[in-house]
Design a protein around this motif. Structure first.
Motif, PDB file in Angstrom:
ATOM      1  N   VAL A 158       0.852  -1.093   0.001  1.00 40.60           N
ATOM      2  CA  VAL A 158       0.075   0.040  -0.062  1.00 40.60           C
ATOM      3  C   VAL A 158       0.990   1.264  -0.092  1.00 40.60           C
ATOM      4  N   LEU A 159       2.006   1.050   0.666  1.00 35.04           N
ATOM      5  CA  LEU A 159       3.020   2.340   0.602  1.00 35.04           C
ATOM      6  C   LEU A 159       3.481   2.411  -0.548  1.00 35.04           C
ATOM      7  N   VAL A 160       4.000   1.472  -1.465  1.00 36.59           N
ATOM      8  CA  VAL A 160       4.122   1.509  -2.527  1.00 36.59           C
ATOM      9  C   VAL A 160       3.249   2.426  -3.688  1.00 36.59           C
ATOM     10  N   ALA A 161       1.965   1.817  -3.496  1.00 40.70           N
ATOM     11  CA  ALA A 161       1.018   2.427  -4.126  1.00 40.70           C
ATOM     12  C   ALA A 161       0.843   4.055  -4.012  1.00 40.70           C
ATOM     13  N   GLY A 162       0.932   4.314  -2.706  1.00 37.68           N
ATOM     14  CA  GLY A 162       1.039   5.596  -2.308  1.00 37.68           C
ATOM     15  C   GLY A 162       2.295   6.447  -2.873  1.00 37.68           C
ATOM     16  N   ALA A 163       3.191   5.839  -3.044  1.00 44.93           N
ATOM     17  CA  ALA A 163       4.598   6.551  -3.486  1.00 44.93           C
ATOM     18  C   ALA A 163       3.992   6.869  -4.892  1.00 44.93           C
ATOM     19  N   LEU A 164       3.677   5.986  -5.699  1.00 44.37           N
ATOM     20  CA  LEU A 164       3.361   6.166  -7.103  1.00 44.37           C
ATOM     21  C   LEU A 164       2.428   7.151  -7.281  1.00 44.37           C
ATOM     22  N   PHE A 165       1.389   7.136  -6.261  1.00 50.60           N
ATOM     23  CA  PHE A 165       0.362   8.354  -6.209  1.00 50.60           C
ATOM     24  C   PHE A 165       0.927   9.598  -6.090  1.00 50.60           C
ATOM     25  N   VAL A 166       1.834   9.846  -5.194  1.00 54.58           N
ATOM     26  CA  VAL A 166       2.414  11.047  -4.696  1.00 54.58           C
ATOM     27  C   VAL A 166       3.264  11.398  -5.974  1.00 54.58           C
ATOM     28  N   ALA A 167       3.972  10.340  -6.601  1.00 51.76           N
ATOM     29  CA  ALA A 167       4.869  10.725  -7.878  1.00 51.76           C
ATOM     30  C   ALA A 167       3.699  11.346  -9.126  1.00 51.76           C
ATOM     31  N   GLY A 168       2.619  10.649  -9.185  1.00 52.13           N
ATOM     32  CA  GLY A 168       1.755  11.251 -10.242  1.00 52.13           C
ATOM     33  C   GLY A 168       1.346  12.500  -9.812  1.00 52.13           C
ATOM     34  N   LEU A 169       1.011  12.839  -8.722  1.00 50.13           N
ATOM     35  CA  LEU A 169       0.473  14.292  -8.199  1.00 50.13           C
ATOM     36  C   LEU A 169       1.408  15.209  -8.418  1.00 50.13           C
ATOM     37  N   LEU A 170       2.735  14.917  -8.173  1.00 51.79           N
ATOM     38  CA  LEU A 170       3.854  15.630  -8.156  1.00 51.79           C
ATOM     39  C   LEU A 170       4.033  16.044  -9.707  1.00 51.79           C
ATOM     40  N   ARG A 171       3.919  15.061 -10.502  1.00 56.19           N
ATOM     41  CA  ARG A 171       4.193  15.299 -11.857  1.00 56.19           C
ATOM     42  C   ARG A 171       3.163  16.066 -12.534  1.00 56.19           C
ATOM     43  N   LEU A 172       1.928  15.907 -12.117  1.00 53.54           N
ATOM     44  CA  LEU A 172       0.879  16.690 -12.561  1.00 53.54           C
ATOM     45  C   LEU A 172       0.934  18.153 -12.145  1.00 53.54           C
ATOM     46  N   VAL A 173       1.485  18.497 -10.958  1.00 58.37           N
ATOM     47  CA  VAL A 173       1.181  19.994 -10.461  1.00 58.37           C
ATOM     48  C   VAL A 173       2.792  20.602 -10.852  1.00 58.37           C
ATOM     49  N   LEU A 174       3.799  19.941 -10.893  1.00 59.61           N
ATOM     50  CA  LEU A 174       5.112  20.592 -11.243  1.00 59.61           C
ATOM     51  C   LEU A 174       5.112  20.987 -12.661  1.00 59.61           C
ATOM     52  N   PRO A 175       5.932  22.190 -13.034  1.00 59.44           N
ATOM     53  CA  PRO A 175       6.121  22.486 -14.327  1.00 59.44           C
ATOM     54  C   PRO A 175       7.192  21.594 -14.936  1.00 59.44           C
TER      55      PRO A 175
END
Length: 103
Positions: A43-60
């Protein structure tokens, strides 16, 4: 010649801090899995992937660093999201087997 603390193209090393944050989450996942809490680790791996996707979405684009795995932000976010969903689904639905601690 690049200045101290900068990478080729004039990008500072700080651009990779979002990726480092994701790696810290993954390290926590490995620790939980090694403590025989494999489901929590997954579940933490899935959370890390979610955070990665979120950061990729919001960062220029110029600040995404190593989170940018494809040329398109859309493809990156969809890839991170799909992997997150798959790992989360698998970790929450598998029962029994050698790692089952319910008995």
């Amino acid at each position: 010649m690049a200045m101290s603390g900068e990478r080729r193209g004039g990008r500072p090393w700080l651009v990779h801090l979002p990726f480092a944050a994701v790696l810290v989450l993954l390290a926590g996942a490995v620790v939980r899995a090694l403590q025989y809490h494999w489901r929590e680790g997954a579940v933490l791996v899935a959370g890390a992937l979610f955070v990665a996707g979120l950061l990729r979405l919001v960062l220029p684009e110029e600040r995404a660093g190593l989170l940018a795995i494809r040329a398109s932000r859309t493809v990156d976010v969809l890839t991170y999201g799909a992997l997150c969903a798959a790992i989360l689904y698998i970790s929450l639905t598998i029962v029994g087997g050698p790692f089952d601690t319910s008995s």
